[in-house]
Design an enzyme around this catalytic site. Structure first.
Site, PDB file in Angstrom:
ATOM      1  N   LYS A  29      -0.383  -2.806 -24.741  1.00 34.58           N
ATOM      2  CA  LYS A  29       0.133  -1.512 -24.508  1.00 34.58           C
ATOM      3  C   LYS A  29      -1.071  -1.144 -24.700  1.00 34.58           C
ATOM      4  O   LYS A  29      -2.122  -0.796 -25.500  1.00 34.58           O
ATOM      5  CB  LYS A  29       0.989  -0.810 -24.375  1.00 34.58           C
ATOM      6  CG  LYS A  29       1.211   0.687 -23.994  1.00 34.58           C
ATOM      7  CD  LYS A  29       2.027   1.637 -25.225  1.00 34.58           C
ATOM      8  CE  LYS A  29       1.914   2.868 -24.137  1.00 34.58           C
ATOM      9  NZ  LYS A  29       2.619   4.013 -25.313  1.00 34.58           N
TER      10      LYS A  29
ATOM     11  N   ASP B 113      -2.928 -12.880   0.929  1.00 37.85           N
ATOM     12  CA  ASP B 113      -2.104 -12.356   1.810  1.00 37.85           C
ATOM     13  C   ASP B 113      -0.737 -13.568   2.840  1.00 37.85           C
ATOM     14  O   ASP B 113      -1.244 -14.755   2.819  1.00 37.85           O
ATOM     15  CB  ASP B 113      -2.752 -12.290   3.227  1.00 37.85           C
ATOM     16  CG  ASP B 113      -2.414 -11.316   4.293  1.00 37.85           C
ATOM     17  OD1 ASP B 113      -1.017 -11.370   4.980  1.00 37.85           O
ATOM     18  OD2 ASP B 113      -3.468 -10.750   4.881  1.00 37.85           O
TER      19      ASP B 113
ATOM     20  N   ASN C  55       4.288   1.014  -4.414  1.00 36.42           N
ATOM     21  CA  ASN C  55       4.473   1.973  -3.408  1.00 36.42           C
ATOM     22  C   ASN C  55       5.452   2.607  -3.275  1.00 36.42           C
ATOM     23  O   ASN C  55       6.441   1.865  -4.073  1.00 36.42           O
ATOM     24  CB  ASN C  55       3.813   1.117  -2.329  1.00 36.42           C
ATOM     25  CG  ASN C  55       4.797  -0.084  -2.220  1.00 36.42           C
ATOM     26  OD1 ASN C  55       5.524   0.158  -1.978  1.00 36.42           O
ATOM     27  ND2 ASN C  55       4.083  -1.488  -1.993  1.00 36.42           N
TER      28      ASN C  55
ATOM     29  N   PHE D  51       5.575  -6.140   9.392  1.00 31.62           N
ATOM     30  CA  PHE D  51       5.272  -5.280   9.688  1.00 31.62           C
ATOM     31  C   PHE D  51       3.711  -4.033  10.171  1.00 31.62           C
ATOM     32  O   PHE D  51       3.077  -5.157   9.047  1.00 31.62           O
ATOM     33  CB  PHE D  51       6.076  -4.845   8.742  1.00 31.62           C
ATOM     34  CG  PHE D  51       7.555  -4.314   9.371  1.00 31.62           C
ATOM     35  CD1 PHE D  51       8.077  -5.283   9.957  1.00 31.62           C
ATOM     36  CD2 PHE D  51       7.647  -2.993   9.331  1.00 31.62           C
ATOM     37  CE1 PHE D  51       9.728  -5.322  10.318  1.00 31.62           C
ATOM     38  CE2 PHE D  51       8.958  -2.951  10.114  1.00 31.62           C
ATOM     39  CZ  PHE D  51      10.214  -4.038  10.361  1.00 31.62           C
TER      40      PHE D  51
ATOM     41  N   LYS E 256      -4.176  -6.804  14.072  1.00 35.44           N
ATOM     42  CA  LYS E 256      -2.982  -7.688  12.391  1.00 35.44           C
ATOM     43  C   LYS E 256      -2.274  -8.823  12.903  1.00 35.44           C
ATOM     44  O   LYS E 256      -2.489 -10.048  13.190  1.00 35.44           O
ATOM     45  CB  LYS E 256      -2.187  -6.979  12.125  1.00 35.44           C
ATOM     46  CG  LYS E 256      -3.228  -6.298  10.949  1.00 35.44           C
ATOM     47  CD  LYS E 256      -2.517  -4.834  10.266  1.00 35.44           C
ATOM     48  CE  LYS E 256      -2.797  -3.860   8.919  1.00 35.44           C
ATOM     49  NZ  LYS E 256      -1.953  -2.790   8.370  1.00 35.44           N
TER      50      LYS E 256
HETATM   51  O1  PMT Z   1      10.948  -0.390   2.749  1.00 38.32           O
HETATM   52  P1  PMT Z   1      11.010   1.237   2.869  1.00 38.32           P
HETATM   53  O2  PMT Z   1      11.055   1.769   2.407  1.00 38.32           O
HETATM   54  O3  PMT Z   1      12.509   0.973   4.035  1.00 38.32           O
HETATM   55  O4  PMT Z   1      10.202   1.384   4.050  1.00 38.32           O
HETATM   56  C1  PMT Z   1       9.820   0.340   5.100  1.00 38.32           C
HETATM   57  C2  PMT Z   1       7.989   0.349   5.043  1.00 38.32           C
HETATM   58  C3  PMT Z   1       7.212   1.382   5.693  1.00 38.32           C
HETATM   59  C4  PMT Z   1       7.204  -0.554   3.971  1.00 38.32           C
HETATM   60  C5  PMT Z   1       8.151  -0.920   6.577  1.00 38.32           C
HETATM   61  O5  PMT Z   1       8.628  -0.483   7.963  1.00 38.32           O
HETATM   62  C6  PMT Z   1       6.857  -1.772   6.571  1.00 38.32           C
HETATM   63  O6  PMT Z   1       6.095  -0.782   7.333  1.00 38.32           O
HETATM   64  N1  PMT Z   1       6.196  -2.862   5.934  1.00 38.32           N
HETATM   65  C7  PMT Z   1       5.209  -3.343   5.576  1.00 38.32           C
HETATM   66  C8  PMT Z   1       3.565  -2.347   4.655  1.00 38.32           C
HETATM   67  C9  PMT Z   1       2.674  -3.421   4.785  1.00 38.32           C
HETATM   68  O7  PMT Z   1       2.489  -3.367   3.810  1.00 38.32           O
HETATM   69  O8  PMT Z   1       2.410  -2.909   5.755  1.00 38.32           O
HETATM   70  P2  PMT Z   1       0.623  -3.442   5.641  1.00 38.32           P
HETATM   71  O9  PMT Z   1       0.226  -2.930   7.228  1.00 38.32           O
HETATM   72  O10 PMT Z   1      -0.379  -2.562   4.731  1.00 38.32           O
HETATM   73  O11 PMT Z   1       0.805  -5.122   5.784  1.00 38.32           O
HETATM   74  C10 PMT Z   1       1.087  -5.477   7.108  1.00 38.32           C
HETATM   75  C11 PMT Z   1       1.316  -7.333   7.111  1.00 38.32           C
HETATM   76  O12 PMT Z   1       1.213  -8.016   5.369  1.00 38.32           O
HETATM   77  C12 PMT Z   1       2.884  -6.495   6.484  1.00 38.32           C
HETATM   78  O13 PMT Z   1       4.083  -7.375   7.207  1.00 38.32           O
HETATM   79  C13 PMT Z   1       2.822  -7.167   4.810  1.00 38.32           C
HETATM   80  O14 PMT Z   1       4.180  -7.647   4.444  1.00 38.32           O
HETATM   81  C14 PMT Z   1       2.039  -8.127   5.141  1.00 38.32           C
HETATM   82  N2  PMT Z   1       1.048  -8.989   3.902  1.00 38.32           N
HETATM   83  C15 PMT Z   1       0.532  -7.496   3.427  1.00 38.32           C
HETATM   84  C16 PMT Z   1      -0.387  -7.297   2.194  1.00 38.32           C
HETATM   85  C17 PMT Z   1      -0.402  -9.295   1.519  1.00 38.32           C
HETATM   86  N3  PMT Z   1      -0.642  -9.606   0.226  1.00 38.32           N
HETATM   87  N4  PMT Z   1       0.282  -9.701   1.751  1.00 38.32           N
HETATM   88  C18 PMT Z   1       1.234  -9.423   3.223  1.00 38.32           C
HETATM   89  O15 PMT Z   1       2.070 -10.581   4.226  1.00 38.32           O
END
Ligand code: PMT
Length: 393
Positions: free
Chosen positions: A283, A299, A204, A316, A330
Protein backbone atom coordinates in the site's frame (compact mmCIF):
# COMPACT_ATOMS: atom_id res chain seq x y z
CA UNK A 1 -42.25 -12.10 -25.69
CA UNK A 2 -44.90 -14.11 -23.90
CA UNK A 3 -47.86 -12.13 -25.19
CA UNK A 4 -50.85 -14.38 -25.94
CA UNK A 5 -48.90 -17.50 -24.93
CA UNK A 6 -50.80 -20.04 -22.92
CA UNK A 7 -48.79 -21.78 -20.22
CA UNK A 8 -49.90 -24.72 -18.10
CA UNK A 9 -48.11 -24.73 -14.74
CA UNK A 10 -47.91 -27.79 -12.51
CA UNK A 11 -47.13 -27.19 -8.83
CA UNK A 12 -46.04 -30.15 -6.73
CA UNK A 13 -45.45 -30.73 -3.02
CA UNK A 14 -42.19 -28.97 -2.18
CA UNK A 15 -41.44 -26.18 0.25
CA UNK A 16 -40.55 -24.13 -2.85
CA UNK A 17 -44.23 -24.21 -3.92
CA UNK A 18 -44.76 -20.71 -2.50
CA UNK A 19 -42.31 -19.36 -5.10
CA UNK A 20 -44.83 -20.33 -7.80
CA UNK A 21 -46.69 -17.10 -7.00
CA UNK A 22 -43.69 -15.01 -8.12
CA UNK A 23 -43.33 -17.16 -11.25
CA UNK A 24 -46.99 -16.78 -12.15
CA UNK A 25 -46.84 -13.01 -11.65
CA UNK A 26 -43.66 -12.72 -13.75
CA UNK A 27 -45.13 -14.78 -16.60
CA UNK A 28 -48.37 -12.80 -16.57
CA UNK A 29 -46.47 -9.51 -16.54
CA UNK A 30 -44.81 -10.56 -19.79
CA UNK A 31 -48.20 -11.27 -21.34
CA UNK A 32 -48.75 -15.02 -20.82
CA UNK A 33 -52.01 -16.52 -19.60
CA UNK A 34 -51.52 -19.17 -16.92
CA UNK A 35 -53.59 -22.17 -15.92
CA UNK A 36 -52.43 -24.12 -12.90
CA UNK A 37 -52.72 -27.74 -11.85
CA UNK A 38 -51.86 -28.34 -8.18
CA UNK A 39 -51.14 -31.76 -6.72
CA UNK A 40 -52.71 -32.73 -3.39
CA UNK A 41 -49.32 -32.43 -1.65
CA UNK A 42 -48.68 -28.93 -3.01
CA UNK A 43 -51.85 -27.72 -1.26
CA UNK A 44 -50.08 -28.39 2.06
CA UNK A 45 -47.53 -25.72 1.14
CA UNK A 46 -49.64 -23.06 -0.56
CA UNK A 47 -53.38 -22.52 -0.81
CA UNK A 48 -55.23 -22.89 -4.11
CA UNK A 49 -56.86 -19.54 -3.34
CA UNK A 50 -53.48 -17.74 -3.43
CA UNK A 51 -52.67 -19.42 -6.74
CA UNK A 52 -56.11 -18.60 -8.13
CA UNK A 53 -55.66 -14.92 -7.24
CA UNK A 54 -52.14 -14.80 -8.73
CA UNK A 55 -53.11 -16.57 -11.97
CA UNK A 56 -56.53 -15.00 -12.43
CA UNK A 57 -57.89 -18.46 -13.25
CA UNK A 58 -59.47 -21.32 -11.33
CA UNK A 59 -57.00 -23.89 -10.07
CA UNK A 60 -57.28 -27.47 -11.34
CA UNK A 61 -56.69 -30.36 -8.98
CA UNK A 62 -59.29 -33.11 -9.22
CA UNK A 63 -59.33 -35.40 -12.27
CA UNK A 64 -62.99 -36.12 -11.80
CA UNK A 65 -64.28 -32.54 -11.46
CA UNK A 66 -64.40 -32.52 -15.22
CA UNK A 67 -63.48 -35.95 -16.65
CA UNK A 68 -61.65 -34.69 -19.75
CA UNK A 69 -59.81 -31.77 -18.15
CA UNK A 70 -56.41 -33.53 -18.45
CA UNK A 71 -56.85 -33.68 -22.22
CA UNK A 72 -58.32 -30.21 -22.74
CA UNK A 73 -55.84 -28.42 -20.46
CA UNK A 74 -52.93 -30.04 -22.30
CA UNK A 75 -54.40 -29.41 -25.72
CA UNK A 76 -54.91 -25.71 -24.98
CA UNK A 77 -51.38 -25.05 -23.66
CA UNK A 78 -48.37 -23.84 -25.70
CA UNK A 79 -45.92 -24.85 -22.95
CA UNK A 80 -46.00 -27.01 -19.81
CA UNK A 81 -43.92 -25.92 -16.81
CA UNK A 82 -43.63 -27.95 -13.61
CA UNK A 83 -42.18 -25.81 -10.81
CA UNK A 84 -41.34 -27.00 -8.28
CA UNK A 85 -40.98 -30.54 -9.64
CA UNK A 86 -40.53 -33.15 -6.91
CA UNK A 87 -38.75 -36.51 -7.23
CA UNK A 88 -42.26 -37.99 -7.21
CA UNK A 89 -43.61 -36.22 -10.33
CA UNK A 90 -40.32 -36.72 -12.20
CA UNK A 91 -40.36 -40.43 -11.28
CA UNK A 92 -44.00 -40.78 -12.29
CA UNK A 93 -43.56 -39.05 -15.63
CA UNK A 94 -40.37 -41.00 -16.46
CA UNK A 95 -42.26 -44.23 -15.83
CA UNK A 96 -45.51 -43.32 -17.54
CA UNK A 97 -47.56 -43.26 -14.36
CA UNK A 98 -50.77 -41.25 -14.57
CA UNK A 99 -52.63 -41.37 -11.28
CA UNK A 100 -53.66 -37.75 -10.72
CA UNK A 101 -54.55 -34.72 -12.83
CA UNK A 102 -50.97 -33.40 -13.18
CA UNK A 103 -49.33 -36.71 -14.15
CA UNK A 104 -52.19 -37.47 -16.54
CA UNK A 105 -52.03 -34.03 -18.17
CA UNK A 106 -48.25 -34.40 -18.59
CA UNK A 107 -48.73 -37.67 -20.48
CA UNK A 108 -51.40 -36.08 -22.65
CA UNK A 109 -49.21 -33.07 -23.54
CA UNK A 110 -47.38 -32.96 -26.88
CA UNK A 111 -45.29 -29.75 -26.66
CA UNK A 112 -42.24 -28.50 -24.77
CA UNK A 113 -42.02 -29.31 -21.05
CA UNK A 114 -39.81 -27.44 -18.58
CA UNK A 115 -39.20 -28.91 -15.13
CA UNK A 116 -37.58 -27.15 -12.16
CA UNK A 117 -36.57 -29.93 -9.74
CA UNK A 118 -36.59 -29.19 -5.99
CA UNK A 119 -35.80 -31.72 -3.25
CA UNK A 120 -33.36 -32.76 -0.53
CA UNK A 121 -29.82 -33.35 -1.85
CA UNK A 122 -29.89 -37.05 -0.88
CA UNK A 123 -32.99 -37.55 -2.99
CA UNK A 124 -31.47 -35.54 -5.85
CA UNK A 125 -28.25 -37.57 -5.84
CA UNK A 126 -30.05 -40.89 -5.51
CA UNK A 127 -29.21 -42.97 -8.62
CA UNK A 128 -32.84 -44.01 -9.06
CA UNK A 129 -33.90 -40.37 -9.27
CA UNK A 130 -30.93 -39.48 -11.50
CA UNK A 131 -31.86 -42.30 -13.89
CA UNK A 132 -35.41 -40.94 -14.15
CA UNK A 133 -34.17 -37.38 -14.66
CA UNK A 134 -31.60 -38.35 -17.30
CA UNK A 135 -34.24 -40.34 -19.13
CA UNK A 136 -36.50 -37.28 -19.29
CA UNK A 137 -33.58 -35.10 -20.44
CA UNK A 138 -32.83 -37.65 -23.18
CA UNK A 139 -36.43 -37.28 -24.36
CA UNK A 140 -35.96 -33.52 -24.72
CA UNK A 141 -37.55 -32.38 -21.47
CA UNK A 142 -35.88 -29.10 -20.44
CA UNK A 143 -34.69 -28.80 -16.86
CA UNK A 144 -33.71 -25.68 -14.91
CA UNK A 145 -31.62 -26.09 -11.75
CA UNK A 146 -31.65 -27.25 -9.04
CA UNK A 147 -29.13 -25.04 -7.28
CA UNK A 148 -26.75 -25.58 -4.41
CA UNK A 149 -27.44 -23.84 -1.11
CA UNK A 150 -29.16 -24.22 2.23
CA UNK A 151 -32.14 -26.55 1.98
CA UNK A 152 -35.43 -26.55 3.88
CA UNK A 153 -34.19 -29.40 6.08
CA UNK A 154 -31.36 -27.15 7.30
CA UNK A 155 -28.68 -29.00 5.34
CA UNK A 156 -26.44 -27.56 2.64
CA UNK A 157 -26.43 -29.23 -0.74
CA UNK A 158 -27.86 -29.38 -4.23
CA UNK A 159 -31.64 -29.35 -4.44
CA UNK A 160 -32.92 -25.77 -4.15
CA UNK A 161 -35.34 -24.83 -6.91
CA UNK A 162 -33.71 -22.55 -9.50
CA UNK A 163 -34.18 -18.78 -9.20
CA UNK A 164 -37.49 -17.63 -10.67
CA UNK A 165 -35.60 -15.47 -13.21
CA UNK A 166 -33.82 -18.59 -14.50
CA UNK A 167 -37.14 -20.40 -14.92
CA UNK A 168 -38.54 -17.31 -16.69
CA UNK A 169 -35.53 -17.30 -19.02
CA UNK A 170 -36.09 -20.99 -19.83
CA UNK A 171 -39.69 -20.09 -20.74
CA UNK A 172 -38.56 -17.18 -22.95
CA UNK A 173 -36.03 -19.52 -24.63
CA UNK A 174 -38.76 -22.08 -25.33
CA UNK A 175 -40.69 -19.42 -27.28
CA UNK A 176 -37.66 -17.83 -28.95
CA UNK A 177 -36.41 -18.38 -32.48
CA UNK A 178 -33.23 -20.49 -32.46
CA UNK A 179 -31.57 -18.73 -35.38
CA UNK A 180 -28.16 -18.50 -33.66
CA UNK A 181 -27.89 -22.27 -33.16
CA UNK A 182 -24.47 -23.41 -34.35
CA UNK A 183 -22.82 -20.04 -33.60
CA UNK A 184 -20.03 -19.79 -31.03
CA UNK A 185 -20.33 -16.31 -29.60
CA UNK A 186 -17.65 -14.65 -27.50
CA UNK A 187 -18.83 -11.61 -25.53
CA UNK A 188 -16.92 -9.30 -23.20
CA UNK A 189 -18.65 -7.25 -20.52
CA UNK A 190 -18.03 -4.93 -17.60
CA UNK A 191 -15.08 -2.80 -16.56
CA UNK A 192 -11.45 -3.68 -15.94
CA UNK A 193 -9.43 -2.66 -12.91
CA UNK A 194 -5.88 -1.44 -13.28
CA UNK A 195 -4.10 -1.69 -9.95
CA UNK A 196 -2.02 1.15 -8.48
CA UNK A 197 -1.21 -0.88 -5.37
CA UNK A 198 -2.86 -3.99 -3.85
CA UNK A 199 -5.96 -2.05 -2.75
CA UNK A 200 -6.35 0.86 -5.18
CA UNK A 201 -7.21 0.73 -8.84
CA UNK A 202 -8.33 2.77 -11.85
CA UNK A 203 -11.64 1.65 -13.33
CA UNK A 204 -14.85 3.00 -14.90
CA UNK A 205 -18.63 2.97 -14.42
CA UNK A 206 -19.46 -0.07 -16.54
CA UNK A 207 -22.00 -2.34 -14.80
CA UNK A 208 -21.79 -5.16 -17.35
CA UNK A 209 -25.51 -4.82 -18.16
CA UNK A 210 -25.01 -4.31 -21.91
CA UNK A 211 -22.63 -7.26 -22.32
CA UNK A 212 -24.70 -9.56 -20.12
CA UNK A 213 -27.84 -8.68 -22.12
CA UNK A 214 -25.99 -9.61 -25.33
CA UNK A 215 -24.80 -12.91 -23.84
CA UNK A 216 -28.30 -13.74 -22.55
CA UNK A 217 -30.05 -13.02 -25.87
CA UNK A 218 -27.41 -14.99 -27.80
CA UNK A 219 -28.00 -17.97 -25.52
CA UNK A 220 -31.77 -17.56 -25.76
CA UNK A 221 -31.52 -17.66 -29.56
CA UNK A 222 -29.59 -20.94 -29.46
CA UNK A 223 -25.90 -19.94 -29.55
CA UNK A 224 -23.06 -21.41 -27.49
CA UNK A 225 -21.86 -18.44 -25.50
CA UNK A 226 -18.63 -17.61 -23.67
CA UNK A 227 -18.69 -14.46 -21.58
CA UNK A 228 -15.48 -12.79 -20.44
CA UNK A 229 -16.53 -10.57 -17.58
CA UNK A 230 -14.88 -7.86 -15.56
CA UNK A 231 -15.98 -7.42 -11.92
CA UNK A 232 -19.77 -6.85 -11.90
CA UNK A 233 -22.62 -7.67 -9.55
CA UNK A 234 -24.97 -9.32 -12.08
CA UNK A 235 -25.64 -13.06 -12.03
CA UNK A 236 -24.77 -14.67 -15.37
CA UNK A 237 -27.55 -16.42 -17.27
CA UNK A 238 -27.76 -20.23 -17.00
CA UNK A 239 -25.83 -22.30 -19.55
CA UNK A 240 -23.16 -19.72 -20.38
CA UNK A 241 -19.45 -20.28 -19.83
CA UNK A 242 -18.15 -17.34 -17.78
CA UNK A 243 -14.49 -16.38 -17.53
CA UNK A 244 -13.95 -13.84 -14.76
CA UNK A 245 -11.09 -11.40 -15.18
CA UNK A 246 -10.02 -8.19 -13.48
CA UNK A 247 -7.40 -6.35 -15.51
CA UNK A 248 -7.10 -5.36 -19.17
CA UNK A 249 -4.12 -7.73 -19.39
CA UNK A 250 -6.26 -10.65 -18.15
CA UNK A 251 -9.07 -9.71 -20.55
CA UNK A 252 -6.58 -9.61 -23.40
CA UNK A 253 -5.26 -13.09 -22.50
CA UNK A 254 -8.78 -14.53 -22.15
CA UNK A 255 -9.89 -13.08 -25.51
CA UNK A 256 -6.77 -14.37 -27.26
CA UNK A 257 -7.42 -17.87 -25.81
CA UNK A 258 -11.01 -17.95 -27.06
CA UNK A 259 -11.46 -15.71 -30.09
CA UNK A 260 -10.24 -18.16 -32.72
CA UNK A 261 -12.92 -20.66 -31.62
CA UNK A 262 -15.70 -18.08 -32.06
CA UNK A 263 -17.82 -17.26 -35.08
CA UNK A 264 -18.99 -13.92 -33.62
CA UNK A 265 -16.97 -11.76 -31.21
CA UNK A 266 -18.67 -8.83 -29.45
CA UNK A 267 -16.58 -6.47 -27.35
CA UNK A 268 -19.03 -4.61 -25.05
CA UNK A 269 -16.57 -4.33 -22.16
CA UNK A 270 -15.22 -0.97 -21.10
CA UNK A 271 -11.54 -1.87 -21.07
CA UNK A 272 -9.34 0.71 -19.37
CA UNK A 273 -7.34 2.60 -21.99
CA UNK A 274 -4.56 3.31 -19.51
CA UNK A 275 -2.92 1.48 -16.64
CA UNK A 276 -0.28 2.54 -14.11
CA UNK A 277 3.21 1.96 -15.49
CA UNK A 278 3.91 -0.07 -12.35
CA UNK A 279 1.80 -1.65 -9.61
CA UNK A 280 3.31 -1.21 -6.16
CA UNK A 281 3.58 -4.44 -4.16
CA UNK A 282 2.40 -2.80 -0.92
CA UNK A 283 0.00 0.00 0.00
CA UNK A 284 1.29 3.45 -0.99
CA UNK A 285 1.59 5.74 2.04
CA UNK A 286 -0.61 8.83 2.26
CA UNK A 287 1.22 11.94 1.09
CA UNK A 288 0.49 15.48 -0.07
CA UNK A 289 0.78 14.67 -3.76
CA UNK A 290 0.95 11.51 -5.79
CA UNK A 291 1.68 11.44 -9.50
CA UNK A 292 0.73 8.43 -11.50
CA UNK A 293 2.54 7.51 -14.64
CA UNK A 294 0.03 5.85 -16.98
CA UNK A 295 0.75 3.77 -20.04
CA UNK A 296 -1.62 2.50 -22.74
CA UNK A 297 -3.22 -0.93 -22.39
CA UNK A 298 -3.20 -3.26 -25.37
CA UNK A 299 -6.10 -2.61 -27.77
CA UNK A 300 -7.78 -6.03 -27.76
CA UNK A 301 -10.28 -5.26 -30.52
CA UNK A 302 -7.57 -3.92 -32.82
CA UNK A 303 -5.49 -7.05 -32.26
CA UNK A 304 -8.47 -9.34 -32.99
CA UNK A 305 -9.19 -7.26 -36.12
CA UNK A 306 -5.73 -8.14 -37.46
CA UNK A 307 -6.38 -11.91 -37.27
CA UNK A 308 -6.32 -13.73 -40.60
CA UNK A 309 -9.31 -16.02 -40.06
CA UNK A 310 -11.26 -13.69 -37.86
CA UNK A 311 -14.85 -14.10 -36.68
CA UNK A 312 -17.56 -11.50 -37.31
CA UNK A 313 -16.34 -8.73 -34.98
CA UNK A 314 -18.48 -6.12 -33.25
CA UNK A 315 -17.06 -3.29 -31.15
CA UNK A 316 -18.79 -0.65 -29.05
CA UNK A 317 -17.92 3.03 -29.12
CA UNK A 318 -18.60 4.95 -25.92
CA UNK A 319 -18.72 8.60 -26.93
CA UNK A 320 -19.80 11.79 -25.20
CA UNK A 321 -21.99 13.65 -27.69
CA UNK A 322 -23.14 12.68 -31.18
CA UNK A 323 -19.63 11.95 -32.43
CA UNK A 324 -20.59 9.29 -34.96
CA UNK A 325 -17.56 10.09 -37.11
CA UNK A 326 -15.25 8.96 -34.27
CA UNK A 327 -17.16 5.66 -34.01
CA UNK A 328 -16.95 5.14 -37.77
CA UNK A 329 -13.21 5.77 -37.62
CA UNK A 330 -12.88 3.04 -34.96
CA UNK A 331 -14.71 0.61 -37.27
CA UNK A 332 -12.22 1.28 -40.07
CA UNK A 333 -9.05 1.61 -37.96
CA UNK A 334 -9.71 -1.62 -36.04
CA UNK A 335 -10.81 -3.38 -39.24
CA UNK A 336 -13.96 -4.86 -37.72
CA UNK A 337 -17.43 -5.59 -39.14
CA UNK A 338 -19.67 -3.45 -36.97
CA UNK A 339 -19.50 -0.83 -34.25
CA UNK A 340 -22.29 0.10 -31.87
CA UNK A 341 -22.21 3.80 -31.06
CA UNK A 342 -23.66 4.93 -27.74
CA UNK A 343 -23.69 8.49 -26.42
CA UNK A 344 -22.84 7.81 -22.78
CA UNK A 345 -23.51 11.41 -21.75
CA UNK A 346 -27.22 11.07 -22.60
CA UNK A 347 -29.73 10.26 -19.82
CA UNK A 348 -30.77 6.59 -19.88
CA UNK A 349 -27.97 5.65 -22.24
CA UNK A 350 -24.64 3.87 -21.76
CA UNK A 351 -23.16 3.15 -18.35
CA UNK A 352 -25.01 1.49 -15.46
CA UNK A 353 -28.60 1.81 -16.71
CA UNK A 354 -31.02 -0.79 -18.09
CA UNK A 355 -31.53 1.12 -21.34
CA UNK A 356 -29.35 2.31 -24.20
CA UNK A 357 -29.76 4.51 -27.27
CA UNK A 358 -27.46 3.26 -29.99
CA UNK A 359 -26.57 3.59 -33.65
CA UNK A 360 -25.52 0.29 -35.21
CA UNK A 361 -22.87 1.13 -37.79
CA UNK A 362 -21.64 -1.44 -40.28
CA UNK A 363 -19.79 -1.23 -43.58
CA UNK A 364 -23.06 -0.54 -45.43
CA UNK A 365 -25.48 1.49 -43.30
CA UNK A 366 -26.06 3.28 -39.99
CA UNK A 367 -29.12 2.17 -38.04
CA UNK A 368 -30.29 4.62 -35.39
CA UNK A 369 -32.42 2.95 -32.71
CA UNK A 370 -34.63 4.69 -30.16
CA UNK A 371 -33.99 4.40 -26.41
CA UNK A 372 -34.56 0.70 -25.66
CA UNK A 373 -33.96 -1.87 -22.96
CA UNK A 374 -30.51 -3.40 -23.38
CA UNK A 375 -32.17 -6.81 -24.05
CA UNK A 376 -34.00 -5.24 -27.01
CA UNK A 377 -30.82 -3.56 -28.28
CA UNK A 378 -29.19 -7.02 -28.22
CA UNK A 379 -32.14 -8.47 -30.18
CA UNK A 380 -31.84 -5.89 -32.97
CA UNK A 381 -28.05 -6.24 -32.96
CA UNK A 382 -28.28 -9.98 -33.60
CA UNK A 383 -30.96 -9.49 -36.29
CA UNK A 384 -28.52 -7.24 -38.17
CA UNK A 385 -25.52 -9.54 -37.59
CA UNK A 386 -27.58 -12.49 -38.90
CA UNK A 387 -28.66 -10.49 -41.94
CA UNK A 388 -25.05 -9.55 -42.79
CA UNK A 389 -23.68 -13.04 -42.11
CA UNK A 390 -26.40 -14.66 -44.22
CA UNK A 391 -25.40 -12.32 -47.04
CA UNK A 392 -21.75 -13.36 -47.02
CA UNK A 393 -20.22 -11.47 -44.12
O1 PMT B 1 -21.67 -2.09 -18.81
P1 PMT B 1 -22.82 -1.10 -18.88
O2 PMT B 1 -23.00 -0.33 -17.61
O3 PMT B 1 -24.09 -1.75 -19.37
O4 PMT B 1 -22.43 0.01 -19.97
C1 PMT B 1 -22.34 -0.35 -21.32
C2 PMT B 1 -21.13 0.35 -22.02
C3 PMT B 1 -21.34 1.83 -22.04
C4 PMT B 1 -19.84 0.00 -21.28
C5 PMT B 1 -21.09 -0.28 -23.47
O5 PMT B 1 -22.28 0.02 -24.14
C6 PMT B 1 -19.91 0.29 -24.26
O6 PMT B 1 -19.97 1.33 -24.89
N1 PMT B 1 -18.76 -0.44 -24.24
C7 PMT B 1 -17.47 -0.02 -24.85
C8 PMT B 1 -16.80 0.99 -23.97
C9 PMT B 1 -15.47 1.45 -24.56
O7 PMT B 1 -14.45 1.07 -24.05
O8 PMT B 1 -15.58 2.20 -25.64
P2 PMT B 1 -14.32 2.82 -26.45
O9 PMT B 1 -14.94 3.68 -27.48
O10 PMT B 1 -13.35 3.43 -25.47
O11 PMT B 1 -13.61 1.58 -27.10
C10 PMT B 1 -13.93 1.10 -28.40
C11 PMT B 1 -13.88 -0.40 -28.46
O12 PMT B 1 -12.54 -0.84 -28.20
C12 PMT B 1 -14.75 -1.09 -27.42
O13 PMT B 1 -15.39 -2.18 -28.02
C13 PMT B 1 -13.76 -1.55 -26.37
O14 PMT B 1 -14.21 -2.73 -25.72
C14 PMT B 1 -12.52 -1.84 -27.19
N2 PMT B 1 -11.25 -1.68 -26.44
C15 PMT B 1 -10.96 -0.54 -25.76
C16 PMT B 1 -9.76 -0.44 -25.09
C17 PMT B 1 -8.83 -1.51 -25.14
N3 PMT B 1 -7.70 -1.47 -24.49
N4 PMT B 1 -9.15 -2.63 -25.82
C18 PMT B 1 -10.33 -2.73 -26.49
O15 PMT B 1 -10.59 -3.74 -27.12
Amino acid sequence: MLKDRSILLGITGSVAAYKAIELIKGLRQEGASIKVIMTEASKRFITPLSIELASGNSVYNDMFDSPLSHVSLSADADLFVVAPATANIIGKYANGIADDLLSTALLAFKGTIIMAPAMNWRMYENPVFQKNLQYLVSLGIKTVGPERGSLACGEEGIGRMADIEKIMEAVRTAFSKQDLAGENILVTAGPTREYIDPIRYISNRSSGKMGYAIAKIAKRRGADVTLISGPVSIKPPEGIEVINIETAGEMHAAVMDNVSMSSIFIMAAAVADFMPSETKGSKIDKKERLSLNLVKTVDILEEAGRFKNKPFIVGFAAETGQRLDRARRKLVDKDIDMIVFNDVSKAGSGFDVDTNEVVIIDRKVDRRLPLMYKDDVAMVLFDRIKELKDNGR
